[in-house]
Design a protein around this motif. Sequence first.
Motif, PDB file in Angstrom:
ATOM      1  N   LEU A  18       0.852  -1.183   0.000  1.00  0.00           N
ATOM      2  CA  LEU A  18       0.000   0.000   0.000  1.00  0.00           C
ATOM      3  C   LEU A  18       0.891   1.237   0.000  1.00  0.00           C
ATOM      4  CD1 LEU A  18      -2.479  -1.093   2.835  1.00  0.00           C
ATOM      5  CD2 LEU A  18      -2.707  -1.476   0.369  1.00  0.00           C
ATOM      6  N   SER A  19       0.427   2.267  -0.650  1.00  0.00           N
ATOM      7  CA  SER A  19       1.177   3.528  -0.690  1.00  0.00           C
ATOM      8  C   SER A  19       0.675   4.444   0.423  1.00  0.00           C
ATOM      9  CB  SER A  19       0.995   4.202  -2.053  1.00  0.00           C
ATOM     10  OG  SER A  19       1.517   5.517  -2.027  1.00  0.00           O
ATOM     11  N   TRP A  20       1.505   4.648   1.419  1.00  0.00           N
ATOM     12  CA  TRP A  20       1.156   5.536   2.533  1.00  0.00           C
ATOM     13  C   TRP A  20       0.795   6.932   2.023  1.00  0.00           C
ATOM     14  CZ3 TRP A  20       4.723   5.671   7.520  1.00  0.00           C
ATOM     15  CH2 TRP A  20       4.129   6.465   8.517  1.00  0.00           C
ATOM     16  N   PRO A  21       1.600   7.566   1.146  1.00  0.00           N
ATOM     17  CA  PRO A  21       1.233   8.913   0.685  1.00  0.00           C
ATOM     18  C   PRO A  21       0.023   8.933  -0.246  1.00  0.00           C
ATOM     19  CG  PRO A  21       3.210   8.154  -0.441  1.00  0.00           C
ATOM     20  CD  PRO A  21       2.926   7.160   0.646  1.00  0.00           C
ATOM     21  N   ARG A  22      -0.371   7.792  -0.800  1.00  0.00           N
ATOM     22  CA  ARG A  22      -1.600   7.765  -1.599  1.00  0.00           C
ATOM     23  C   ARG A  22      -2.824   7.694  -0.675  1.00  0.00           C
ATOM     24  NH1 ARG A  22      -2.219   7.134  -6.847  1.00  0.00           N
ATOM     25  NH2 ARG A  22      -0.185   6.136  -7.203  1.00  0.00           N
ATOM     26  N   LEU A  23      -2.694   6.933   0.400  1.00  0.00           N
ATOM     27  CA  LEU A  23      -3.797   6.834   1.356  1.00  0.00           C
ATOM     28  C   LEU A  23      -3.912   8.087   2.229  1.00  0.00           C
ATOM     29  CD1 LEU A  23      -3.338   3.105   2.391  1.00  0.00           C
ATOM     30  CD2 LEU A  23      -5.425   4.076   1.404  1.00  0.00           C
ATOM     31  N   PHE A  24      -2.762   8.626   2.628  1.00  0.00           N
ATOM     32  CA  PHE A  24      -2.736   9.828   3.474  1.00  0.00           C
ATOM     33  C   PHE A  24      -1.676  10.782   2.945  1.00  0.00           C
ATOM     34  CE2 PHE A  24      -4.439   6.519   6.231  1.00  0.00           C
ATOM     35  CZ  PHE A  24      -5.573   7.152   6.736  1.00  0.00           C
ATOM     36  N   PRO A  25      -2.047  11.704   2.058  1.00  0.00           N
ATOM     37  CA  PRO A  25      -1.071  12.612   1.445  1.00  0.00           C
ATOM     38  C   PRO A  25      -0.275  13.426   2.459  1.00  0.00           C
ATOM     39  CG  PRO A  25      -3.172  12.711   0.294  1.00  0.00           C
ATOM     40  CD  PRO A  25      -3.397  11.874   1.515  1.00  0.00           C
ATOM     41  N   ASP A  26      -0.880  13.702   3.617  1.00  0.00           N
ATOM     42  CA  ASP A  26      -0.154  14.459   4.643  1.00  0.00           C
ATOM     43  C   ASP A  26       0.513  13.552   5.662  1.00  0.00           C
ATOM     44  OD1 ASP A  26      -2.308  13.489   6.025  1.00  0.00           O
ATOM     45  OD2 ASP A  26      -2.988  15.430   6.805  1.00  0.00           O
ATOM     46  N   GLY A  27       0.421  12.234   5.446  1.00  0.00           N
ATOM     47  CA  GLY A  27       1.072  11.282   6.335  1.00  0.00           C
ATOM     48  C   GLY A  27       0.349  11.016   7.633  1.00  0.00           C
ATOM     49  N   ASN A  28      -0.724  11.752   7.908  1.00  0.00           N
ATOM     50  CA  ASN A  28      -1.405  11.674   9.195  1.00  0.00           C
ATOM     51  C   ASN A  28      -2.618  10.762   9.106  1.00  0.00           C
ATOM     52  OD1 ASN A  28      -2.507  12.053  11.703  1.00  0.00           O
ATOM     53  ND2 ASN A  28      -3.036  14.218  11.391  1.00  0.00           N
ATOM     54  N   ALA A  29      -2.506   9.561   9.641  1.00  0.00           N
ATOM     55  CA  ALA A  29      -3.597   8.595   9.544  1.00  0.00           C
ATOM     56  C   ALA A  29      -4.732   8.886  10.513  1.00  0.00           C
ATOM     57  CB  ALA A  29      -3.064   7.186   9.781  1.00  0.00           C
ATOM     58  N   LYS A  30      -4.588   9.897  11.364  1.00  0.00           N
ATOM     59  CA  LYS A  30      -5.700  10.301  12.221  1.00  0.00           C
ATOM     60  C   LYS A  30      -6.677  11.195  11.463  1.00  0.00           C
ATOM     61  CE  LYS A  30      -3.216  12.039  15.571  1.00  0.00           C
ATOM     62  NZ  LYS A  30      -2.866  12.638  16.884  1.00  0.00           N
ATOM     63  N   GLY A  31      -6.242  11.676  10.289  1.00  0.00           N
ATOM     64  CA  GLY A  31      -7.095  12.536   9.490  1.00  0.00           C
ATOM     65  C   GLY A  31      -7.954  11.751   8.513  1.00  0.00           C
ATOM     66  N   ARG A  32      -8.510  12.469   7.536  1.00  0.00           N
ATOM     67  CA  ARG A  32      -9.376  11.849   6.541  1.00  0.00           C
ATOM     68  C   ARG A  32      -8.524  11.166   5.473  1.00  0.00           C
ATOM     69  NH1 ARG A  32     -14.622  12.800   4.868  1.00  0.00           N
ATOM     70  NH2 ARG A  32     -14.764  14.579   6.321  1.00  0.00           N
ATOM     71  N   PRO A  33      -8.813   9.914   5.166  1.00  0.00           N
ATOM     72  CA  PRO A  33      -8.043   9.218   4.125  1.00  0.00           C
ATOM     73  C   PRO A  33      -8.454   9.668   2.731  1.00  0.00           C
ATOM     74  CG  PRO A  33      -9.788   7.792   4.917  1.00  0.00           C
ATOM     75  CD  PRO A  33      -9.822   9.030   5.779  1.00  0.00           C
ATOM     76  N   ASN A  34      -7.605   9.399   1.775  1.00  0.00           N
ATOM     77  CA  ASN A  34      -7.901   9.672   0.376  1.00  0.00           C
ATOM     78  C   ASN A  34      -8.868   8.585  -0.131  1.00  0.00           C
ATOM     79  OD1 ASN A  34      -7.918  10.211  -2.361  1.00  0.00           O
ATOM     80  ND2 ASN A  34      -5.787   9.635  -2.704  1.00  0.00           N
ATOM     81  N   THR A  35     -10.097   8.977  -0.374  1.00  0.00           N
ATOM     82  CA  THR A  35     -11.134   8.009  -0.735  1.00  0.00           C
ATOM     83  C   THR A  35     -10.768   7.220  -1.990  1.00  0.00           C
ATOM     84  OG1 THR A  35     -12.815   9.436   0.246  1.00  0.00           O
ATOM     85  CG2 THR A  35     -13.586   7.716  -1.249  1.00  0.00           C
ATOM     86  N   ALA A  36     -10.199   7.890  -2.968  1.00  0.00           N
ATOM     87  CA  ALA A  36      -9.844   7.218  -4.224  1.00  0.00           C
ATOM     88  C   ALA A  36      -8.851   6.089  -3.973  1.00  0.00           C
ATOM     89  CB  ALA A  36      -9.270   8.226  -5.219  1.00  0.00           C
ATOM     90  N   ALA A  37      -7.907   6.306  -3.078  1.00  0.00           N
ATOM     91  CA  ALA A  37      -6.913   5.275  -2.774  1.00  0.00           C
ATOM     92  C   ALA A  37      -7.549   4.099  -2.045  1.00  0.00           C
ATOM     93  CB  ALA A  37      -5.781   5.863  -1.934  1.00  0.00           C
ATOM     94  N   VAL A  38      -8.417   4.389  -1.088  1.00  0.00           N
ATOM     95  CA  VAL A  38      -9.098   3.319  -0.355  1.00  0.00           C
ATOM     96  C   VAL A  38      -9.904   2.460  -1.323  1.00  0.00           C
ATOM     97  CG1 VAL A  38     -10.834   2.788   1.392  1.00  0.00           C
ATOM     98  CG2 VAL A  38      -9.190   4.631   1.791  1.00  0.00           C
ATOM     99  N   GLU A  39     -10.614   3.102  -2.236  1.00  0.00           N
ATOM    100  CA  GLU A  39     -11.421   2.358  -3.209  1.00  0.00           C
ATOM    101  C   GLU A  39     -10.539   1.544  -4.151  1.00  0.00           C
ATOM    102  OE1 GLU A  39     -13.736   5.377  -5.074  1.00  0.00           O
ATOM    103  OE2 GLU A  39     -15.210   5.494  -3.420  1.00  0.00           O
ATOM    104  N   HIS A  40      -9.396   2.102  -4.539  1.00  0.00           N
ATOM    105  CA  HIS A  40      -8.487   1.384  -5.435  1.00  0.00           C
ATOM    106  C   HIS A  40      -7.997   0.080  -4.798  1.00  0.00           C
ATOM    107  CE1 HIS A  40      -5.043   0.391  -7.948  1.00  0.00           C
ATOM    108  NE2 HIS A  40      -4.278   0.448  -6.878  1.00  0.00           N
ATOM    109  N   TYR A  41      -7.475   0.167  -3.569  1.00  0.00           N
ATOM    110  CA  TYR A  41      -6.942  -1.035  -2.930  1.00  0.00           C
ATOM    111  C   TYR A  41      -8.051  -2.028  -2.587  1.00  0.00           C
ATOM    112  CZ  TYR A  41      -2.518   1.472  -2.728  1.00  0.00           C
ATOM    113  OH  TYR A  41      -1.373   2.153  -3.067  1.00  0.00           O
ATOM    114  N   SER A  42      -9.234  -1.518  -2.287  1.00  0.00           N
ATOM    115  CA  SER A  42     -10.364  -2.412  -2.028  1.00  0.00           C
ATOM    116  C   SER A  42     -10.733  -3.188  -3.291  1.00  0.00           C
ATOM    117  CB  SER A  42     -11.574  -1.614  -1.526  1.00  0.00           C
ATOM    118  OG  SER A  42     -11.342  -1.109  -0.225  1.00  0.00           O
ATOM    119  N   ARG A  43     -10.748  -2.498  -4.432  1.00  0.00           N
ATOM    120  CA  ARG A  43     -11.045  -3.179  -5.700  1.00  0.00           C
ATOM    121  C   ARG A  43     -10.014  -4.260  -5.998  1.00  0.00           C
ATOM    122  NH1 ARG A  43     -12.233   2.109  -7.635  1.00  0.00           N
ATOM    123  NH2 ARG A  43     -10.112   2.236  -8.455  1.00  0.00           N
TER     124      ARG A  43
END
Length: 543
Positions: free
Chosen positions: A131-156
Motif C-alpha cells: 500500500l502507498s502511505w502517501p496515496r492513502l494519506f497525502p499528509d502522512g497523518n492517519a488520524k485525518g481523513r483518508p484519500n477516498t480514491a486510494a481506499v477504493e483502489h486497494y479495495s477493488r
Amino acid sequence: MLNHPSPTLNSLLLCLLLLASGWKKAACSLGDGRKIWQQPTPDPIIKDQSFLHDTFPSGFLWGSGTSALQTEGSWDQEGKGPSIWDHFTHSNVRDKLATDTANVASDSYTRWDEDVEALEYLGVRSYYFSLSWPRLFPDGNAKGRPNTAAVEHYSRLIERLLDKRIEPIVTLYHWDLPQVLQERYGGWKNDTLVGMFEEYAAFCFNVFGSRVRYWLTMHNPYLVAVQGYGTGVHAPGETDGPAGFLIVAHNLIRAHAKAWHTYNTHFRPAQKGKVSIVLGSHWVEPQRGQATAANIELCQQSVEAALGWFANPIFGDGDYPVSFKMKHGALLPTFSPEEKLWVQTTADFFALSFGPNNLRLARGLVQYGQTVTPDLRRVLGWIKLEYGDPKVLVIEGSWFSEASVGKEDTVAIYLMKRFINQVLQAITFDGVQVFGYSAWSLVDGFEWNYGFTVRRGLFYINFSQPNRTRTPKTSAQYYRRVVTNNGFPSDETSREIKGRFPCEFHWGLWWLAQQQHSGGLSGIRSTVLPSAGVLGSILDHHQ
C-alpha cells in the motif's frame, strides 16, 4: 489514537507469560546458526547433489509480487501526495545515479486488472504488494481523513484477487514515506514516526483487515536504514553513516513492534490474520572453504550484521547481536529490559528477502576473503538453527537482467530454477518450514537507484509505449510450469528437447569459477566471456 500496548508493566507481564508458555523458543538457540558452516556444502559438480527432482508440500503458497512505488505510477493523480522517492527522483540530490522517475512506471494504478490477469497466467495462489502511505494519506497523518480514491483502489484490487482465489499478502511500508513526514520530522530518524506508523497500520488493519490474512509491516528495513540514511543511495538521500542509520533502524524495529502489538490486541481476535516483517540477507562461506572456528565466527558476524541486526530483536532475545553491539559501541541505541520483552516475538512467521540488493551490500560485510554466494538453502538453514525453526515465507527471490535483454531472459530462468530448488532442498533435506515462495517481481518496474536500466519482472513492459502492455517473458513461462507442477517432478528429465542454440550464444563456466575463486561472485568476470551479457553484468551491478 488507539490505546495500544507499550513497553509497560502490563506488556512486560504478557511477554513473560508468552515466554513461560513456550510460545517461542528462539532465544534458546541464538548462536546455533554457526553450526551451518560445520556442515559440508553440496558439490555442484555432482549431479545428485546439485538438483533435487521432487515436489513441494501440498498447499505450498506460490506467488509473485510488486511494490507500489515501483509499479503504480500516477504519482500525483487522484489525491496522492509526494513520497520521499518522488522528491528524490525529481531533485538533484542523486549524484551519479539513474535519472529516471517513477511518475508512470508500470502504470499499475490504472492497469491493476492487467496485473491480476498476469497472476492468473502464472497460476499462483498469492500476490505480494504494498500500500502507498502517501496515496492513502497525502499528509502522512492517519488520524485525518483518508484519500477516498486510494481506499477504493486497494479495495477493488483485494476484492478481485479474492474473486480469483489469489491470497493478498499486503505490505504497509515499502520505502515510500510521505515526503511531508521527512520534511517535518526528519523521517525515520525521529521516533515520532513510530507512533504515526502505528496509526497508519491501525487504519489499514481496520479498513482492509477483514479481507487480508497476511500482513507485512515493512520491507527490508536494512536497506531503508543503510541506503536511505547511511550512504544516500536511496531516498531520502542522507549520508549520515552509522550515526544516522543505527537510529533509523532502531525506530523501524520499534515501529514494527508497535504495529504488531496493535494488530495482536485489537484486530487478531476477529480477523485471525498473521503479521510479520520482511528481512533481507546475503550469504557467505569461509575463505577457500576452510571452516575453522575463526572463519566460522567471521561468517556468523557477517550475517548478524545484516539479517541478525533486525532478526535478533524480533525473533531472538529482544536485543541486538553481541557482535553488532561490540562493533558499533556507544553509537548503537539500546533497548530497555522492558522494551526487549516488548519487541521480542513480534512476528508470526519469518518473511525473507533474498536477491541482488542484499548481495550487493554484502561487499561491505565481508572480512578476510569470505566468499559471497547466492545460496538460499544455506540462509534458510541458518534461520532454522538460529531462531528456533520458525515457519518461513520467501517473499522476494530473484535476480535481475539488463534492460536490453528483453523477453528472452535465459539467465533469469537459470537463477530462478536454482533458487526455487534450493528452497525445495531446504524443506526436504534440512526440515526448514518454508510454506511459500514469491518470485520477484511480477512486472518490470522502477528499480530504485538503477531506474529502468535493469529488469526484474516476469512480464516484459516497454516503457516507451503508453499502453504498458504486459508480455510474459520466458521466465514467466518457466515459473508457470513450476507452479503447475508444484516443483520439479522426477519425470521432468525424461522430456528430451531438441534444437540449436543461437549463433551468437556464448558459453562459460560460472559455477566452476565460483568454486575456484575465493572472491565468490568475482570469479564470474574472469571466466565468462565479456560478451556473455547478463552473466557478466551481474558483477557490474553487484559492485
